[in-house]
Motif scaffolding. Sequence first.
Motif, short mmCIF file in Angstrom:
data_model
loop_
_atom_site.label_atom_id
_atom_site.label_comp_id
_atom_site.label_asym_id
_atom_site.label_seq_id
_atom_site.Cartn_x
_atom_site.Cartn_y
_atom_site.Cartn_z
N GLU A 144 0.84 -1.19 0.00
CA GLU A 144 0.00 0.00 0.00
C GLU A 144 0.88 1.24 0.00
N ILE A 145 0.33 2.31 -0.52
CA ILE A 145 1.00 3.60 -0.50
C ILE A 145 -0.07 4.67 -0.40
N GLY A 146 0.22 5.71 0.33
CA GLY A 146 -0.74 6.81 0.46
C GLY A 146 -0.12 8.09 -0.05
N THR A 147 -0.94 8.92 -0.63
CA THR A 147 -0.47 10.22 -1.08
C THR A 147 -1.62 11.22 -1.00
N GLY A 148 -1.28 12.46 -1.05
CA GLY A 148 -2.30 13.50 -0.94
C GLY A 148 -3.13 13.66 -2.20
N ASN A 149 -4.33 14.14 -2.01
CA ASN A 149 -5.23 14.39 -3.14
C ASN A 149 -4.63 15.39 -4.13
N SER A 150 -3.66 16.19 -3.67
CA SER A 150 -3.04 17.21 -4.51
C SER A 150 -1.76 16.73 -5.18
N SER A 151 -1.35 15.51 -4.90
CA SER A 151 -0.08 14.96 -5.44
C SER A 151 -0.34 14.29 -6.79
N LEU A 152 -0.60 15.11 -7.79
CA LEU A 152 -1.05 14.62 -9.09
C LEU A 152 -0.02 13.75 -9.79
N ASP A 153 1.25 14.14 -9.77
CA ASP A 153 2.29 13.34 -10.43
C ASP A 153 2.44 11.98 -9.76
N LYS A 183 0.28 4.00 -12.93
CA LYS A 183 1.02 3.46 -14.08
C LYS A 183 1.82 2.23 -13.68
N CYS A 184 2.22 2.16 -12.41
CA CYS A 184 3.00 1.02 -11.91
C CYS A 184 2.13 -0.11 -11.36
N GLY A 185 0.83 -0.02 -11.55
CA GLY A 185 -0.05 -1.12 -11.16
C GLY A 185 -0.81 -0.96 -9.87
N PHE A 186 -0.67 0.15 -9.18
CA PHE A 186 -1.44 0.39 -7.96
C PHE A 186 -2.86 0.79 -8.34
N ARG A 187 -3.82 0.41 -7.50
CA ARG A 187 -5.21 0.80 -7.69
C ARG A 187 -5.68 1.56 -6.45
N ILE A 188 -6.54 2.54 -6.66
CA ILE A 188 -7.09 3.27 -5.51
C ILE A 188 -7.86 2.29 -4.65
N HIS A 189 -7.54 2.32 -3.37
CA HIS A 189 -8.10 1.35 -2.42
C HIS A 189 -9.05 2.02 -1.42
N LEU A 231 -3.57 3.72 -2.08
CA LEU A 231 -3.52 2.84 -3.23
C LEU A 231 -2.93 1.50 -2.82
N ARG A 232 -3.28 0.45 -3.56
CA ARG A 232 -2.81 -0.89 -3.21
C ARG A 232 -2.33 -1.62 -4.46
N TYR A 233 -1.27 -2.37 -4.29
CA TYR A 233 -0.70 -3.20 -5.34
C TYR A 233 -0.74 -4.64 -4.85
N THR A 234 -1.17 -5.56 -5.69
CA THR A 234 -1.18 -6.97 -5.34
C THR A 234 0.07 -7.61 -5.93
#
Length: 153
Positions: free
Chosen positions: A97-106, A113-119, A147-150
């Motif tokens: 899992e990874i978290g980022t701010g709603n404003s962290s567009l990049d 693009k690396c396969g994470f999906r919004i969780h 976001l989460r990656y399996t």
Amino acid sequence: MMKFRLLQAHEPLPMELLLEADPSERLVRAYCAAGWCMIAEREGSVIGVYVLLALSNTTVEIKNLVVAESFRSRGYGRQFLQRALTEAMHRGFQFVEIGTGNSSLDQLALYQKCGFRIHAIDSDFFKRNYPEPIFENGIECRDMIRLRYTVSS
């Protein structure tokens, strides 16, 4: 050539870099102490860092991932992310899992693009956890997008 290694307990944290991704020194120190702080070095200099923290037996979180400013926009962020996923797989985790701010567009674009999906979305996370407002890309950072990656074996 770039190499990754685990930061040893006796070594100082690359705090200046870590604080670029998370402005709370208290939180950074806490998760670095409990997790694995991996540094990327090139020609003897630290060019980036990421921190993995186990959330359970099956899930690990990338708590911090940052590339030194002079090395940005050259694909290192993607390399760090791929390295973190490989590390998670080697440690036997099923989910990253990874978290980022709603404003962290990049970052949101890169992670997907690396396969994470919004969780999940943790509404007002940044308002609750940081005393000063955070702005990025002209947007107030209020919500944590998780976001989460399996991991495939």
